[in-house]
Scaffold this active site. Sequence first.
Site, PDB file in Angstrom:
ATOM      1  N   HIS A 228       0.802  -1.344   0.015  1.00  0.00           N
ATOM      2  CA  HIS A 228       0.039   0.011  -0.017  1.00  0.00           C
ATOM      3  C   HIS A 228       0.677   1.163  -0.028  1.00  0.00           C
ATOM      4  CE1 HIS A 228      -3.474   2.270   0.502  1.00  0.00           C
ATOM      5  NE2 HIS A 228      -3.742   2.180   1.777  1.00  0.00           N
ATOM      6  N   HIS A 269      -2.900  -2.210  -9.692  1.00  0.00           N
ATOM      7  CA  HIS A 269      -3.657  -1.454  -8.771  1.00  0.00           C
ATOM      8  C   HIS A 269      -4.850  -2.292  -8.667  1.00  0.00           C
ATOM      9  CE1 HIS A 269      -6.097   1.501  -7.174  1.00  0.00           C
ATOM     10  NE2 HIS A 269      -4.913   2.325  -6.810  1.00  0.00           N
ATOM     11  N   ASP A 324       2.690   5.584  -7.280  1.00  0.00           N
ATOM     12  CA  ASP A 324       3.964   5.302  -6.649  1.00  0.00           C
ATOM     13  C   ASP A 324       5.194   5.366  -7.350  1.00  0.00           C
ATOM     14  OD1 ASP A 324       2.927   5.458  -3.926  1.00  0.00           O
ATOM     15  OD2 ASP A 324       2.131   3.441  -4.390  1.00  0.00           O
TER      16      ASP A 324
HETATM   17  N1  NMX Z   1       4.422  -6.995  -9.570  1.00  0.00           N
HETATM   18  C1  NMX Z   1       4.399  -8.071  -9.495  1.00  0.00           C
HETATM   19  N2  NMX Z   1       3.347  -8.997  -9.263  1.00  0.00           N
HETATM   20  C2  NMX Z   1       2.073  -8.451  -9.227  1.00  0.00           C
HETATM   21  C3  NMX Z   1       2.173  -6.965  -9.497  1.00  0.00           C
HETATM   22  C4  NMX Z   1       3.419  -6.251  -9.861  1.00  0.00           C
HETATM   23  N3  NMX Z   1       3.433  -4.792  -9.797  1.00  0.00           N
HETATM   24  N4  NMX Z   1       0.776  -6.411  -9.804  1.00  0.00           N
HETATM   25  C5  NMX Z   1      -0.064  -7.542  -9.373  1.00  0.00           C
HETATM   26  N5  NMX Z   1       0.718  -8.671  -9.233  1.00  0.00           N
HETATM   27  C6  NMX Z   1       0.367 -10.099  -8.905  1.00  0.00           C
HETATM   28  C7  NMX Z   1      -0.350 -10.064  -7.705  1.00  0.00           C
HETATM   29  O1  NMX Z   1       0.578 -10.128  -6.429  1.00  0.00           O
HETATM   30  C8  NMX Z   1      -1.281 -11.296  -7.777  1.00  0.00           C
HETATM   31  O2  NMX Z   1      -0.388 -12.339  -7.432  1.00  0.00           O
HETATM   32  P1  NMX Z   1      -1.028 -13.638  -6.736  1.00  0.00           P
HETATM   33  O3  NMX Z   1      -2.243 -14.087  -7.416  1.00  0.00           O
HETATM   34  O4  NMX Z   1       0.173 -14.737  -6.935  1.00  0.00           O
HETATM   35  O5  NMX Z   1      -1.384 -13.166  -5.465  1.00  0.00           O
HETATM   36  C9  NMX Z   1      -1.220 -11.381  -9.003  1.00  0.00           C
HETATM   37  O6  NMX Z   1      -0.515 -10.382  -9.789  1.00  0.00           O
HETATM   38  C10 NMX Z   1      -2.860 -10.751  -9.492  1.00  0.00           C
HETATM   39  O7  NMX Z   1      -2.991  -9.267  -8.826  1.00  0.00           O
HETATM   40  P2  NMX Z   1      -3.914  -8.148  -9.295  1.00  0.00           P
HETATM   41  O8  NMX Z   1      -5.275  -8.629  -9.095  1.00  0.00           O
HETATM   42  O9  NMX Z   1      -3.504  -7.527 -10.555  1.00  0.00           O
HETATM   43  O10 NMX Z   1      -3.802  -7.048  -8.161  1.00  0.00           O
HETATM   44  P3  NMX Z   1      -4.180  -6.998  -6.726  1.00  0.00           P
HETATM   45  O11 NMX Z   1      -5.320  -6.158  -6.549  1.00  0.00           O
HETATM   46  O12 NMX Z   1      -3.972  -8.256  -5.972  1.00  0.00           O
HETATM   47  O13 NMX Z   1      -2.760  -5.847  -5.914  1.00  0.00           O
HETATM   48  C11 NMX Z   1      -1.328  -4.418  -5.635  1.00  0.00           C
HETATM   49  C12 NMX Z   1      -2.686  -4.820  -6.352  1.00  0.00           C
HETATM   50  C13 NMX Z   1      -1.050  -2.941  -5.932  1.00  0.00           C
HETATM   51  C14 NMX Z   1      -1.044  -4.809  -4.352  1.00  0.00           C
HETATM   52  C15 NMX Z   1      -0.250  -4.844  -6.747  1.00  0.00           C
HETATM   53  O14 NMX Z   1      -0.641  -4.424  -7.924  1.00  0.00           O
HETATM   54  C16 NMX Z   1       1.094  -4.813  -6.294  1.00  0.00           C
HETATM   55  O15 NMX Z   1       1.717  -5.576  -5.347  1.00  0.00           O
HETATM   56  N6  NMX Z   1       1.805  -3.773  -6.892  1.00  0.00           N
HETATM   57  C17 NMX Z   1       3.252  -3.484  -6.732  1.00  0.00           C
HETATM   58  C18 NMX Z   1       3.224  -2.739  -5.155  1.00  0.00           C
HETATM   59  C19 NMX Z   1       2.749  -1.369  -5.658  1.00  0.00           C
HETATM   60  O16 NMX Z   1       3.250  -0.539  -6.587  1.00  0.00           O
HETATM   61  N7  NMX Z   1       1.755  -0.807  -4.506  1.00  0.00           N
HETATM   62  C20 NMX Z   1       1.056   0.563  -4.469  1.00  0.00           C
HETATM   63  C21 NMX Z   1      -0.361   0.678  -5.012  1.00  0.00           C
HETATM   64  C22 NMX Z   1      -0.757   1.947  -4.665  1.00  0.00           C
HETATM   65  N8  NMX Z   1      -1.019   2.179  -3.447  1.00  0.00           N
HETATM   66  O17 NMX Z   1      -1.078   3.429  -3.203  1.00  0.00           O
HETATM   67  O18 NMX Z   1      -1.779   1.224  -2.582  1.00  0.00           O
HETATM   68  C1  MLT Z   2      -4.353   4.435  -3.871  1.00  0.00           C
HETATM   69  O1  MLT Z   2      -4.151   5.788  -3.621  1.00  0.00           O
HETATM   70  O2  MLT Z   2      -4.164   3.971  -5.179  1.00  0.00           O
HETATM   71  C2  MLT Z   2      -4.923   3.627  -3.021  1.00  0.00           C
HETATM   72  O3  MLT Z   2      -4.992   4.174  -1.589  1.00  0.00           O
HETATM   73  C3  MLT Z   2      -4.826   2.185  -3.170  1.00  0.00           C
HETATM   74  C4  MLT Z   2      -6.309   1.721  -3.610  1.00  0.00           C
HETATM   75  O4  MLT Z   2      -6.924   2.423  -4.076  1.00  0.00           O
HETATM   76  O5  MLT Z   2      -6.536   0.598  -3.297  1.00  0.00           O
END
Ligand code: NMX
Ligand code: MLT
Length: 387
Positions: A228, A269, A324
């Site tokens: 997050h 996301h 981010d």
């Molecule tokens: N890098 C590697 N793997 C990823 C990424 C990524 N950037 N994005 C999604 N995946 C993987 C995810 O971990 C999941 O794997 P598993 O089924 O093995 O658990 C799979 O792809 C499907 O994920 P999604 O449904 O596309 O995304 P989800 O809603 O679960 O997660 C995040 C969203 C934001 C947690 C994920 O995209 C992520 O970990 N991104 C990298 C971290 C990041 O940049 N976070 C900031 C988000 C913004 N914020 O402010 O919160």
């Molecule tokens: C964001 O700003 O992207 C969020 O807090 C993450 C989200 O909307 O799930």
Amino acid sequence: MSDENVLFEVKDSHLDTGMRGIPVGTCRTSFVDPIDGVHYAGYPIADLADIDPEDAAFLLFNKRIPNEKESQEFRQDLISRSNLPSGSTDLFTAIGTGTGHPMDWLSIGIMSLGRGEVENDIFSDAMNLIAWMPELMARLFMMRGGRGELVNPSNPSLGMAGNFVSMLGVEGDDAVRAERILRSFLVLHMDHGGGNLSTFAGKSVASGRASLFASIASAMNALSGPLHGRANQSCLEFVQKVGTSDPNEVESFVRSELAAKRPIFGFGHAVLRAEDPRATVQMKIGEEVCPDDPLFATVRTLREVAPRVLGENPKISNPNANVDLVSGTLLHNAGFRKPDYYTTFFGWARVIGISAQIVDERNSRGGKGVPIYRPKYLARDQPVRRL
Ligand code: NMX
Ligand code: MLT
């Protein structure tokens, strides 16, 4: 119940998915369109990137852009509230220079500000906390960094970003650049609908009638995870580790991180299904303020390369840049060189949006407030037994 009231049919496949997409309530501050991104009270975020953080805060609380008089009155109100409750940062001395993550300091600092709670007036608590945040942040930076007292005393008439930069003692052109980057950072990060983890956590805690300070500190704890808010720290560290803007080398790096099962920070996301407009706006700011910064050059290449590589995995719902990707590089260029502090800026911004949402929830049902949060978890693997 008629069909038109059925908003969402919960199936077994929706369980244990982090409640992804399941409607649980209403939100009046902002909504997130999967393609067009977040809108504050209806305004697309890209249109708001250049407004003052004070006006964005007014917008989230009042659901309209202030006119000149309202804008001045709102700022005056924040100025009149700006003295921190006495002793509220004493705990920072006890924690000690350089120890503990800055997000822990932020959470502890906000809890400690709770000594200034106004009985039965959560709106005043919210305004006070917003007014206290610049000095809390500056003291956190100075004391955790072992630099002691503020370089300049708090001067809230400089605005929240300007005051913070001044308290740290940044001067001249550096101060102008730092303030410009911080102002847009604050506006872009204030709110993101109701269901993101930190907002949801803060509102859940508030629903039990915990204080605004306890609720917001809980939200900050939720924001501190690397998936997050702390992704902005991890992303800058990641960009530094890439160490090149050569597309082939960047691609090899991304592939090796994926092979090692590490996330590609700054991409993906839970809700968005296109590049986050907040990333697009920050890319434009980067092209304007630091086009030749080597870190920004790496970010530029990552933005081209990573979506293509991530897009090869059909499980990843959105391979594009999120908020981010660029923010850490801009903060670095603004002179904030330690990535472990970056999530505190995100937290500072979110204090405003989450507080506005908590105030809305407390005012709901004719002032009775939203009922205590209590979703249902289905029992699994636990047949009824007898001793
Ligand atoms: N890098 C590697 N793997 C990823 C990424 C990524 N950037 N994005 C999604 N995946 C993987 C995810 O971990 C999941 O794997 P598993 O089924 O093995 O658990 C799979 O792809 C499907 O994920 P999604 O449904 O596309 O995304 P989800 O809603 O679960 O997660 C995040 C969203 C934001 C947690 C994920 O995209 C992520 O970990 N991104 C990298 C971290 C990041 O940049 N976070 C900031 C988000 C913004 N914020 O402010 O919160
Ligand atoms: C964001 O700003 O992207 C969020 O807090 C993450 C989200 O909307 O799930």
